[in-house]
Design an enzyme around this catalytic site. Structure first.
Site: not given
Ligand code: SAH
Length: 452
Positions: A71, A77, A80, A159, A282, A311, A332, A381, A408
């Site tokens: 890119c 940016c 990434c 992008c 997602q 969650y 949730e 999660d 995550c």
């Protein structure tokens, strides 16, 4: 070492923000735009007590893992952070990060790691994009991305993480704005109309959504704009989103349908989801399917189990597991997400999933105290901060045979695993999953079993 010193460092690691880390004189130096293995001449910009920040001056010997970032605006940016690293090296880094955290924080001497689940293509995987619209310093109308940590827009209509169709959509909207003299929104003055252009693509269904976020109630010649956008094959939903607040929040609450319907649909596994401009979904559905496939494998369902999914968001995991379990309960905190979860259950004819709105750390202990709720399997999660202590404690009291932890953030994952492993559970399998190629982020799925 002081500001403006020019030094040579070897980059040994990456920070959680993707900055290269080298050492000099016992100090850690964080250097943007470097990758692990680079030997670089750097200039010190800012010093703290034990560490500092430096700028790359020149590469003395580039890392063997360094590649030309595909890119053209990758450096400015900031989306990434590690595009200049080969994909194999990215995965090696991510696997090492998970393993390191589990050893250091989780106190697992030899974490039972499975090989990281790779992406087939680490580009073009995002199904959602939000482009701010503005003017460059010459007054030209542009759309793109905010340069890392700022609000100045880097022009970029294509992008490389997103769909190729985005460029076409932006071309049409910006051309329309020029033709009808529609002004972009200006954050400083609060004047102007068009703030953001949001797009979503159902990768499995091919359905496309455009939502134009405006500081007003309508757009000049909206019907003509919609007509042009509707020529794009797959176009399903064109809306205006009204956001008149002086805020960084991109989307407002109010939608106005311009053309087609207010939502698109997409599938994860065999489950169909209805996605409105405001609902969470997602962003990498292809890898999500692999991650949840792993969660399903770890859950070891036979059709007889009661499962709690904490969650649960819009119920992606709950509905995925409901097909193989006796009963699933989701918890949730966001009411709109639960409304989506319930509607998605209905859309798919799934009757063995029930959802509760509330904080996991309140709903689970309260229900356990009041009703003595039971689970064969608990799936969690959580967001980056991990599980609240009371959630972990209640899970231990409930004594499920298995706990599947989807995370995550491997640091908070490691903290929570340590507690669970000190209280009757064993980490049996651990699998990192790459959901966000070219970024530093990595997901991890863990199977914990009750020690009998
Ligand atoms: N499993 C979901 C998304 C998980 S993301 C999916 O696949 O779609 C984490 C979710 O936890 C978010 O939806 C967030 O709103 C929710 N959340 C954050 N804090 C929470 C809390 N204290 N209790 C319950 N849910 C919470």
């Amino acid at each position: 070492m002081k500001k403006d010193d020019v030094l040579t460092v070897t980059i040994e690691d990456l920070s959680s923000e993707g900055l290269g880390i080298g050492h000099y004189d016992g100090f850690a130096l964080f250097v943007k735009d470097t990758v692990i293995g680079d030997i670089a001449e750097v200039k010190v910009m800012k010093m703290k007590k034990t560490y500092g920040f430096a700028r790359l001056v020149k590469l003395i010997r580039p890392s063997k893992d360094r590649i030309d970032a595909p890119c053209p605006v990758a450096r400015q940016c900031g989306g990434c952070q590690i595009q200049a690293m080969s994909y194999d090296a990215q995965l090696h880094f991510k696997e090492g990060k998970v393993r390191g955290n589990l050893q250091r924080i989780g106190k697992l001497a030899d974490p039972p790691m499975e090989p990281v689940i790779r992406m087939e293509h680490p580009f073009r995987y995002r199904n959602k994009a939000q482009f701010p619209v503005g003017r460059d310093k010459n007054g030209k109308l542009i759309a793109g991305f905010y340069a890392g940590r700022t609000h100045s827009i880097i022009e970029c209509r294509d992008c490389l993480l997103g769909s190729e169709i985005n460029e076409k959509i932006l071309d049409i909207v910006l051309y329309h704005m020029e033709q009808y003299h529609v002004q972009p929104y200006d954050e400083a003055s609060g004047k102007g109309l068009v703030r953001h252009i949001m797009t979503r693509v159902g990768f499995r269904t091919g359905q496309i959504m455009v939502s134009i976020v405006i500081n007003g109630e309508g757009i000049p010649a909206g019907a003509a704009l919609a007509e042009r956008l509707a020529q794009i094959p797959g176009m399903t939903s064109i809306t205006l989103n009204v956001n008149k607040e002086k805020t960084n929040v991109i989307m407002g609450r109010k939608l106005k349908l311009l053309w087609g319907q207010e939502y698109i649909e997409d599938t994860i596994g065999d489950v169909r989801f209805r996605i409105s401009p405001l609902s969470f979904y997602q962003v990498n559905p292809v890898q999500t399917e692999k991650l949840y496939g792993k969660a399903l494998e770890y859950a070891g369902l036979t059709g007889e189990e009661t499962v709690w999914d904490l969650y649960c968001g819009i119920g992606t995991i709950s509905l995925f597991l409901a097909q193989k379990a006796k009963q699933v309960y989701g918890v949730e905190i966001v009411p709109e997400a639960i409304a989506d979860a319930r509607r998605n259950a209905e859309l798919n004819g799934i009757q063995n999933a029930e959802f509760y709105v509330g904080k996991a750390e309140e709903v689970l202990p309260e229900k356990y105290a009041a009703e003595g709720i039971y689970a064969d399997v608990i799936v969690v999660d959580p967001p980056r901060k991990g599980c609240e202590q009371s959630v972990l404690e209640t899970m231990i009291q409930m004594e499920p045979r298995r706990i599947v932890y989807v995370s995550c953030d491997s640091a908070t994952l490691a903290r929570d695993l340590k507690y669970l492993c000190e209280n009757g559970y064993e980490a049996e399998k651990i699998c990192p999953v790459d959901m966000f190629g070219n970024s530093v982020h990595v997901e991890t799925c863990v199977l914990l079993s009750k020690i009998i």
